[in-house]
Design an enzyme around this catalytic site. Structure first.
Site: not given
Ligand code: COA
Length: 378
Positions: A225, A264, A315
């Protein structure tokens, strides 16, 4: 869940509508964010953070008099209680600023005699104090841990300008103060994100606003987050060399590591806040004559779009922007809180105003019909 309607829980509650709110709305497919009906681009272009606070709390833009009244009330409350600042001086100097914020915001409750009131008048009083003092505490902690005198707030300044002043002990130039004010506008609300949902769950029990905001800070601190912005900058510093980006990204993806600041839970296209922060990252790069971080960020953005169809979130470019503003890395998330407290408190006020205890069900996936076996016979 064994008695209610059969249903399968969506992982991470994705797509589940868990509250009604008039405060903010994210349209993930269009990349559109509104606060109380106003497009984030319109507000970033024309508004101020204080005006946005009024908007989030009251559902409409203020008149000049109303804005002056609110700004003045916030400024009158900039000073954190002296006992809280003293308490901070006893903390270990390597304490994480988000942990410090969580602990001190919880303690602010002792010094607000109406802090447990959940009626609008009393809750609004606490919202003003929290919004006024989270910046004071965050800046004071950076001074205390570095053995410097705490800088008293300047009540002639707005929240953004005053924060930079308390952190640095000198005024920011007008352009930088305005840019930072827009950063606070951009982070103010984001519908039912993890920390805001947390504050609503706590407020839904009719717990006090300090408790709800303390819980929100705890949720915001997580690397998935608000903690992502600090990790973006750590990543850029670790890569360090623009020539190493492609290999670094390939390796991270091979190892299934997440690239911080990318992706996201709701946006499937560009996060509209990233549009502004990309611009600001470039502004700071040009101003400081250090273009490396911006260029590296741009390359990561390009690669992640090509390879994964993913876009930067709020971010991603805030990291290089704050870095070139000489803000310490671990203050990026507290700065998020300086802004997001306005959205949290708006949601808490909304929750109190039409409260229903938030109590969902779990889909039970454990065993049934187990028989107790005496410990000596297991
Ligand atoms: N880098 C690389 N791969 C990513 C990724 C990233 N930043 N974000 C998601 N993915 C990939 C995951 O590995 C997953 O791949 P898979 O299906 O092969 O296992 C797929 O995309 C889905 O990821 P998931 O985490 O389930 O999606 P989500 O909708 O829950 O993701 C976030 C949302 C924000 C949690 C995620 O994109 C993330 O962790 N980003 C990095 C942290 C971040 O910047 N957070 C701030 C949010 S405002």
């Amino acid at each position: 869940m064994s008695t209610a309607t059969e249903t399968t829980a969506a992982a991470g509650l994705r797509g589940v509508v868990a509250a009604q709110s008039a405060i903010g709305d994210v349209n993930g497919d269009l990349g559109k964010l509104i606060y109380q009906g106003y497009d984030i681009h319109d507000l970033a272009e024309n508004s101020t953070f204080e005006e946005v606070i009024f908007l989030l709390w009251n559902g409409r833009l203020p008149s000049q008099v109303e804005l002056e009244e609110l700004s003045s009330e916030i400024r009158m409350n900039y000073d954190a209680p002296a006992a809280v600042i003293e308490m901070m001086k006893s903390f270990p100097t390597d304490a994480d600023p988000m942990d410090v914020l969580r602990t001190t915001v919880s303690a602010l409750d002792f010094y607000d005699k109406d802090g447990h009131g959940t009626d609008r008048e009393h809750a609004m009083g606490s919202a003003i104090k929290l919004t006024a003092q989270i910046g004071t505490i965050s800046a004071a902690w950076d001074r205390i841990r570095n053995g410097k005198d705490v800088v008293s707030p300047d009540k002639s300044l707005g929240i953004a300008d005053n924060f930079l002043y308390m952190l640095r002990g000198e005024r920011a130039d007008t352009d930088e103060a305005r840019m930072f004010d827009v950063c606070l506008i951009l982070h103010a609300d984001h519908e039912l994100n993890a920390s805001t949902f947390t504050t609503r769950v706590v407020a839904g029990t009719l717990a006090d606003m300090y408790g709800a905001v303390t819980a929100g800070i705890a949720a915001l601190a997580g690397p998935l987050h608000g903690g992502a912005n600090t990790n973006v900058m750590k990543m850029l510093i670790e890569i360090d060399d623009p020539a190493k980006i492609d290999r670094w990204v390939d390796k991270a993806l091979e190892e299934k590591r997440k690239i911080m600041g990318i992706g996201h839970a709701v946006y499937t296209t560009e996060d509209p806040r990233a549009t502004w922060l990309r611009k600001y990252s470039k502004v700071m790069a040009d101003k400081k004559g250090v273009t490396k971080w911006f260029e590296m960020s741009q390359r990561i953005e390009q690669l992640m779009q090509e390879k994964k169809g993913m876009f930067p979130n709020v971010d991603f470019y805030s990291a290089s922007t704050y870095y070139l503003m000489d803000i310490p890395l671990d203050l990026y998330t507290p700065i998020f809180a300086v802004s997001r407290v306005s959205g949290w408190t708006g949601h808490i006020l909304e929750q109190y105003g039409n409260n229903k205890l938030i109590r969902p069900r779990a889909e039970y996936i454990g065993k049934r019909d187990q028989q107790y076996v005496a410990i000596g016979e297991r």
